[in-house]
Design a protein around this motif. Structure first.
Motif, PDB file in Angstrom:
ATOM      1  N   UNK A   1     -17.018 -35.735   0.785  1.00 27.72           N
ATOM      2  CA  UNK A   1     -17.723 -35.135  -0.347  1.00 27.72           C
ATOM      3  C   UNK A   1     -17.500 -33.622  -0.369  1.00 27.72           C
ATOM      4  N   UNK A   2     -18.141 -32.958  -1.329  1.00 26.97           N
ATOM      5  CA  UNK A   2     -18.037 -31.499  -1.451  1.00 26.97           C
ATOM      6  C   UNK A   2     -19.031 -30.836  -0.507  1.00 26.97           C
TER       7      UNK A   2
ATOM      8  N   UNK B   1     -23.271 -35.880  -2.498  1.00 29.73           N
ATOM      9  CA  UNK B   1     -23.946 -37.136  -2.207  1.00 29.73           C
ATOM     10  C   UNK B   1     -23.598 -37.629  -0.804  1.00 29.73           C
ATOM     11  N   UNK B   2     -24.473 -38.531  -0.291  1.00 29.42           N
ATOM     12  CA  UNK B   2     -24.271 -39.081   1.041  1.00 29.42           C
ATOM     13  C   UNK B   2     -23.127 -40.080   1.045  1.00 29.42           C
TER      14      UNK B   2
ATOM     15  N   UNK C   1     -14.794 -39.007  -1.889  1.00 30.87           N
ATOM     16  CA  UNK C   1     -15.237 -40.386  -2.067  1.00 30.87           C
ATOM     17  C   UNK C   1     -16.655 -40.497  -2.614  1.00 30.87           C
ATOM     18  N   UNK C   2     -17.489 -39.496  -2.408  1.00 29.04           N
ATOM     19  CA  UNK C   2     -18.903 -39.573  -2.815  1.00 29.04           C
ATOM     20  C   UNK C   2     -19.254 -38.311  -3.590  1.00 29.04           C
ATOM     21  N   UNK C   3     -19.680 -38.512  -4.855  1.00 26.04           N
ATOM     22  CA  UNK C   3     -19.961 -37.354  -5.711  1.00 26.04           C
ATOM     23  C   UNK C   3     -20.617 -37.847  -6.995  1.00 26.04           C
ATOM     24  N   UNK C   4     -21.435 -36.982  -7.589  1.00 30.99           N
ATOM     25  CA  UNK C   4     -22.015 -37.261  -8.904  1.00 30.99           C
ATOM     26  C   UNK C   4     -21.798 -36.034  -9.776  1.00 30.99           C
TER      27      UNK C   4
ATOM     28  N   UNK D   1     -32.408 -37.323   4.933  1.00 33.62           N
ATOM     29  CA  UNK D   1     -33.312 -38.464   5.069  1.00 33.62           C
ATOM     30  C   UNK D   1     -32.898 -39.362   6.225  1.00 33.62           C
ATOM     31  N   UNK D   2     -31.563 -39.523   6.440  1.00 35.61           N
ATOM     32  CA  UNK D   2     -31.123 -40.402   7.531  1.00 35.61           C
ATOM     33  C   UNK D   2     -31.440 -39.823   8.900  1.00 35.61           C
TER      34      UNK D   2
END
Length: 427
Positions: free
Chosen positions: A242-243, A261-262, A283-286, A328-329
């Motif tokens: 991710x960024x 994002x996670x 791979x993970x982004x909004x 959170x994790x």
């Protein structure tokens, strides 16, 4: 009617007198001994070759093209009508001396005869007939066919062409846009050009985009692909998925808000941004777009935002403060991700300085969010009874931790209603 028959008889008798006579007697030759000569009927269809005939069907004059005629002519598929036409080959398995077999085999003179039926031969003939008559569109898998069926946007066109001895190993190019442009020129009139925009990358932080124009679509794609390979940019990826942080970027009237994002979240964004992220390796982004969705502006704005993002160490050096992460994790346990060389004390920090991380990286911009209305059941007596029963669980260790992470303190749902009780408890 009788006069016509009489005229035909006299004409026939006169023609018989003109026939050559046998040298041994004066009798007339038998009509079967006449020699005949064949004449070819020349017309439009057997005078011109196949190319000229197809051109008469598919082409349109310049005057007609200017008036918009012949738009559907390009859909006609020019076929080779001579394909599969072999002399002596048909549905019936026959032996034709001189065509499908030699005239003499050894000392034996072959004769025309019918051979036993061969099922394999019939299957080949059926396949050949179907390939000539039926036009089957090339079927692509849903992963390869792009955004809109058989069109080019979203499809892969391979790696850029090698430059000298250097090859683009591991690179893949995706088409983002392919459109036709009509350009008016004084000498040539209205001409059609194609413009292509592509993005290429190796999935490991190296990517670039490029444009190409040409009179043919394939040439425009090749130009854009090679230009994208010559304008590669290196991007750092946080934890390989991710960024580094949320950011705001804009180009023209296009505004993009990008959120980090996670792992496992996926890519929830515009399809062009998704292709760019896959080319880079994100791979993970909004991403949320506001304003114009011009495809070229979206691509340029997103690349500008990626180039302007800062690493955690750079952010810590800018603020001269520790950069702490709550996740959170990790049960919202504070983790120091970056520290500057020199840390400012509490007295050195001005009171009006922006200390909120999200507000600082977005340059004091606020993302528009939908207004939250109270839930329909909050005013019901049964919900108030539920809150009173749940009040005794607020001192559990996990709930105390969540309250500190969300509100910054351990509080009750009654604190907002009775703020004076909170002041007395602190006193």
């Amino acid at each position: 009617m009788a006069s016509k028959l009489l005229g035909l008889r006299t004409l026939f008798s006169q023609s018989l007198k003109l026939l050559p006579k046998h040298p041994y007697n004066n009798s007339v030759h038998n009509l079967n001994h006449f020699s005949t000569s064949s004449t070819l009927n020349v017309n439009f269809f057997n005078k011109l070759p196949a190319e000229k005939l197809w051109k008469s069907v598919t082409s349109v004059s310049n005057a007609g093209a200017k008036k918009g005629r012949g738009k559907g002519a390009g859909r006609i598929r020019i076929r080779d009508l001579n394909r599969g036409q072999v002399i002596g080959v048909g549905k019936i398995n026959m032996l034709w001396p001189g065509l499908s077999a030699p005239v003499i085999r050894g000392r034996e003179l072959l004769k025309q005869q019918r051979l036993p039926d061969d099922p394999e031969r019939m299957e080949k003939l059926i396949k050949l007939r179907d390939s000539m008559t039926k036009f089957r569109r090339l079927k692509l898998s849903p992963i390869e066919r792009g955004w809109s069926g058989s069109r080019m946007p979203g499809r892969s066109i391979g790696a850029p062409d090698p430059v000298g001895d250097e090859e683009f190993v591991g690179f893949d190019t995706k088409v983002l846009q392919l459109r036709s442009l009509l350009i008016m020129k004084g000498t040539l009139g209205r001409t059609r050009n194609y413009q292509a925009m592509v993005v290429t990358g190796n999935g490991q932080g190296l990517a670039g985009f490029g444009f190409g124009k040409s009179k043919e679509a394939q040439a425009a794609l090749r130009k854009a692909k090679n230009r994208a390979g010559k304008k590669l940019m290196n991007f750092e990826i946080y934890n390989g998925h991710t960024v580094f942080h949320d950011f705001f970027t804009a180009f023209g009237s296009t505004k993009i808000f990008v959120q980090k994002k996670n792992e496992g979240y996926g890519l929830k964004c515009h399809r062009a941004i998704k292709e760019i992220c896959q080319a880079i390796g994100i791979k993970d982004l909004r991403a949320k777009i506001e304003g114009s969705t011009n495809l070229q502006h979206v691509v340029k704005a997103f690349f500008i935002g990626l180039l302007q993002q800062r690493t955690h160490q750079q952010l810590a050096e800018e603020k001269k403060l520790h950069l702490v992460e709550y996740r959170a994790e990790n049960s919202y346990y504070p983790t120091v991700v970056a520290s500057p060389e020199k840390v400012r004390t509490k007295e050195e920090i001005p009171k009006d300085e922006t200390l909120d991380f999200i507000q600082y990286i977005l340059n004091d911009r606020v993302i528009l969010k939908r207004k939250k209305f109270p839930r329909f059941y909050e005013s019901m007596p049964s919900y108030q009874i539920y809150l009173k029963k749940y009040e005794k669980y607020r001192n559990h260790e996990k709930i105390r931790l969540n309250l500190r992470a969300e509100y910054g303190e351990i509080k009750s749902f009654l604190n907002d209603k009775y703020p004076e009780e909170k002041a007395e408890a602190e006193a």
